[in-house]
Design an enzyme around this catalytic site. Structure first.
Site, mmCIF file in Angstrom:
data_model
loop_
_atom_site.group_PDB
_atom_site.id
_atom_site.type_symbol
_atom_site.label_atom_id
_atom_site.label_comp_id
_atom_site.label_asym_id
_atom_site.label_seq_id
_atom_site.Cartn_x
_atom_site.Cartn_y
_atom_site.Cartn_z
ATOM 1 N N ALA A 11 -84.995 59.637 71.959
ATOM 2 C CA ALA A 11 -86.002 59.407 70.928
ATOM 3 C C ALA A 11 -86.947 60.596 70.801
ATOM 4 O O ALA A 11 -88.121 60.450 70.499
ATOM 5 C CB ALA A 11 -86.793 58.140 71.259
ATOM 6 N N ALA A 12 -86.421 61.784 71.061
ATOM 7 C CA ALA A 12 -87.298 62.959 71.062
ATOM 8 C C ALA A 12 -87.332 63.671 69.719
ATOM 9 O O ALA A 12 -88.216 64.486 69.460
ATOM 10 C CB ALA A 12 -86.851 63.933 72.149
ATOM 11 N N ARG A 17 -86.931 65.169 57.972
ATOM 12 C CA ARG A 17 -86.658 64.665 56.620
ATOM 13 C C ARG A 17 -87.331 63.326 56.305
ATOM 14 O O ARG A 17 -87.164 62.788 55.217
ATOM 15 C CB ARG A 17 -85.137 64.566 56.405
ATOM 16 C CG ARG A 17 -84.503 65.929 56.139
ATOM 17 C CD ARG A 17 -83.019 65.813 55.959
ATOM 18 N NE ARG A 17 -82.322 65.609 57.223
ATOM 19 C CZ ARG A 17 -81.159 64.978 57.353
ATOM 20 N NH1 ARG A 17 -80.572 64.470 56.291
ATOM 21 N NH2 ARG A 17 -80.590 64.857 58.530
ATOM 22 N N GLU A 154 -67.724 68.577 67.215
ATOM 23 C CA GLU A 154 -68.779 68.400 66.218
ATOM 24 C C GLU A 154 -68.313 68.969 64.881
ATOM 25 O O GLU A 154 -67.564 69.943 64.835
ATOM 26 C CB GLU A 154 -70.063 69.111 66.684
ATOM 27 C CG GLU A 154 -70.726 68.449 67.876
ATOM 28 C CD GLU A 154 -71.064 66.990 67.631
ATOM 29 O OE1 GLU A 154 -71.843 66.707 66.695
ATOM 30 O OE2 GLU A 154 -70.543 66.119 68.348
ATOM 31 N N ARG A 333 -106.099 30.966 55.753
ATOM 32 C CA ARG A 333 -106.395 32.088 56.650
ATOM 33 C C ARG A 333 -106.356 31.655 58.115
ATOM 34 O O ARG A 333 -106.226 30.469 58.416
ATOM 35 C CB ARG A 333 -107.747 32.687 56.274
ATOM 36 C CG ARG A 333 -107.697 33.444 54.941
ATOM 37 C CD ARG A 333 -109.075 33.906 54.518
ATOM 38 N NE ARG A 333 -109.763 34.599 55.590
ATOM 39 C CZ ARG A 333 -111.088 34.739 55.667
ATOM 40 N NH1 ARG A 333 -111.873 34.222 54.710
ATOM 41 N NH2 ARG A 333 -111.633 35.382 56.666
ATOM 42 N N LYS A 351 -110.386 28.789 55.889
ATOM 43 C CA LYS A 351 -110.406 29.625 57.093
ATOM 44 C C LYS A 351 -110.952 28.837 58.270
ATOM 45 O O LYS A 351 -111.944 28.129 58.126
ATOM 46 C CB LYS A 351 -111.300 30.841 56.852
ATOM 47 C CG LYS A 351 -111.320 31.821 57.994
ATOM 48 C CD LYS A 351 -112.693 32.473 58.203
ATOM 49 C CE LYS A 351 -113.649 31.563 58.965
ATOM 50 N NZ LYS A 351 -114.903 32.222 59.384
ATOM 51 N N ALA A 423 -122.128 15.800 42.133
ATOM 52 C CA ALA A 423 -121.673 17.127 41.706
ATOM 53 C C ALA A 423 -122.844 18.084 41.537
ATOM 54 O O ALA A 423 -123.942 17.681 41.165
ATOM 55 C CB ALA A 423 -120.904 17.004 40.400
ATOM 56 N N ARG A 440 -130.337 17.839 42.674
ATOM 57 C CA ARG A 440 -130.033 18.325 41.339
ATOM 58 C C ARG A 440 -131.345 18.284 40.545
ATOM 59 O O ARG A 440 -132.047 17.276 40.569
ATOM 60 C CB ARG A 440 -129.023 17.361 40.708
ATOM 61 C CG ARG A 440 -128.281 17.908 39.518
ATOM 62 C CD ARG A 440 -127.481 16.783 38.906
ATOM 63 N NE ARG A 440 -126.228 16.496 39.597
ATOM 64 C CZ ARG A 440 -125.516 15.382 39.388
ATOM 65 N NH1 ARG A 440 -125.961 14.459 38.548
ATOM 66 N NH2 ARG A 440 -124.393 15.189 40.024
#
Ligand code: UD1
Ligand code: MG
Length: 455
Positions: A11-12, A17, A154, A333, A351, A423, A440
């Site tokens: 993995a070096a 690209r 190769e 959430r 949440k 309400a 209210r």
């Protein structure tokens, strides 16, 4: 002891690209770094030792995988695959076998590696080879008249005749430790690329009288490598389609297997239906009969039996009981816990709150840090005002309460059992059980008022 397995992951490489500051092997496939896919496959083999040869982006790579149990061998300069494996030599045991994997070949299947191990032993060398239509770029497997492998050449060093060979070296091989050190020491870089080729150990094995065997992957894509974002995208699609196929085979109904993305683990009961363009992340569990509408994003969640998640819903770290109806356009959430038979409708955000059995929050509401009992109806446009700018406070709504539309519940506050809130109220104190509470201003009609007219 003799059969001890080590795994070395190369993995070096830089991944020029990829055109990215992110090291190539950390690029995600299905939400998980390519290198981690390879590590996970390796760990399934339960090797005695796992060694990662790293180099480019050393710190980033190491810290991204700091949780794994591995030896890290630094390859400061990338002088070839043989040179890379040589960096691992100091940690490899003197006997047993070493499996070489590539960090940028993320889809290799455990079954294929097991098939290699099945033909391997500490006195043999096993190559994973494949016969493909377009072998361009790969090392070719050269066999003698008796079909015995004699060496790998190769592409850049191959003759025209050798380039016609369609059996290629996938790069993955199982090497006998007792010979490996000696072979690696004898490698030279006198070749077209000026590199120490790991593939040169094959002819050394043959001349040392070590048997060379081969195995091949069930599917060619298992050994595809990633050198560019184009190839990464191709592998992503292959991987997603494979996962989708597995779901279909288990009986899940996918309206289009080409339009589902699973980035983690999705476990699914019977008669589950998933419409197009859904994304699943982390651990998601869908119980029997769950239906997921189009364009949902679901992460780390458990959804109970027969629950329907309507289109465009976003669920993150939440739990939903059975027989519930969520969405369309709902957002659950972290810490949202909805009981059975709950209804959460459009443009509702929940949440860190519990919503009890059969309770409904159907339209345009925010419920945060709340504990809502059973049989509660929360009217449209209700908001738990949970945050005073410094601290979060709790709202408690007891069983069978009815919250009128447009209510502001200024936490900490409790609405007791069976209470009704008129309400448009702003509720700042306890609302007593079974009573109507409202806050209210008195409605007035102004006499003698007329609309202004344009000058
Ligand atoms: C290699 C094989 C080739 C095979 C092909 C399959 C050799 C000499 N050739 O060629 O036969 O067909 O893979 O894809 O082995 N790496 C390092 N350090 C290095 C060089 C490479 O860590 O110094 C890593 C790369 O990051 C990559 C892997 O090893 O993950 C393979 O290297 P790469 O340069 O892609 O080898 P190929 O030339 O493709
Ligand atoms: Mg390559």
């Amino acid at each position: 002891m003799g059969n001890v397995l080590s795994v070395v992951i190369l993995a070096a490489g830089q991944g020029k690209r990829m055109y990215s500051t992110l090291p190539k092997v950390l690029h995600p496939l299905a939400g998980k770094a390519m290198l981690r896919h390879v590590v996970d496959a390796a760990e399934c083999l339960q090797p005695a030792l796992l060694c990662i040869v790293y180099g480019h982006g050393a710190e980033q790579v190491q810290s991204a995988l700091s949780d794994i149990k591995a030896e890290w061998a630094l390859q400061a300069q990338q002088l070839g695959t043989g040179h890379a494996v040589r960096q691992a030599l100091p940690v490899l045991p003197a006997d047993g076998m070493t499996l070489v994997l590539f960090g940028d070949v993320p889809l290799i299947r455990v079954e294929t590696l097991q098939a290699m191990l099945a033909v391997g032993s500490p006195d043999k060398l096993v190559l994973l080879t494949d016969v493909i239509d377009n072998p361009k770029g790969y090392g070719r497997i050269v066999r003698d008249a008796n079909e015995r492998i004699v060496r790998i050449v190769e592409e850049k060093d191959a003759t025209d005749a050798e380039r016609h060979i369609r059996e290629i070296n996938t790069g993955i091989m199982l090497l006998p430790n007792q010979y490996l050190g000696g072979w690696l020491e004898r490698l030279s870089n006198g070749n077209a690329q000026g590199e120490y080729y790991l593939t040169d150990v094959i002819s050394m094995a043959v001349s040392d009288g070590v048997e060379v065997r081969s195995a091949s992957p069930a599917a060619s894509w298992e050994t595809y490598g990633v050198n560019s974002k184009v190839q990464l995208a191709e592998l992503e699609r292959i991987h997603q389609l494979e996962q989708a196929k597995r779901l279909l085979e288990q009986g899940t109904m996918l309206l289009d297997p080409a339009r589902i993305d699973i980035r983690g683990s999705l476990s699914v009961g019977r008669d589950v239906v998933i419409d197009v363009n859904c994304v699943f992340e982390g651990q998601v569990e869908l119980a029997d009969g769950v239906r997921i509408g189009a364009n949902c994003m679901i992460r780390n969640a458990r959804i109970g039996e027969q629950t329907e998640i309507a289109p465009f819903s976003h669920i993150d770290d939440a739990e939903v009981g059975a027989g519930a109806r969520i969405g369309p356009y709902a957002r659950l959430r972290p810490g949202a816990k909805l009981a059975d038979d709950t209804h959460v409708g459009n443009f509702v955000e929940i949440k860190k709150s519990a919503v009890g059995l059969g309770s409904k929050v159907n339209h345009l509401s925010y419920i945060g840090d709340a504990d809502i009992g059973a049989g509660v109806n929360v009217g449209a446009g209700t908001i738990t005002c949970n945050y005073d700018g410094v601290n979060k406070h709790k709202t408690v709504i007891e069983n069978n309460a009815f919250i009128g539309s447009g209510t502001m519940l200024v936490a900490p506050v409790t609405v007791e059992q069976g209470a009704t809130i008129g309400a448009g109220s702003t509720i700042t104190r306890h609302a007593p059980a079974e009573k109507l509470t409202l806050e209210r201003a008195k409605q007035v009609t102004v006499p003698g008022w007329s609309r202004p007219e344009k000058d």
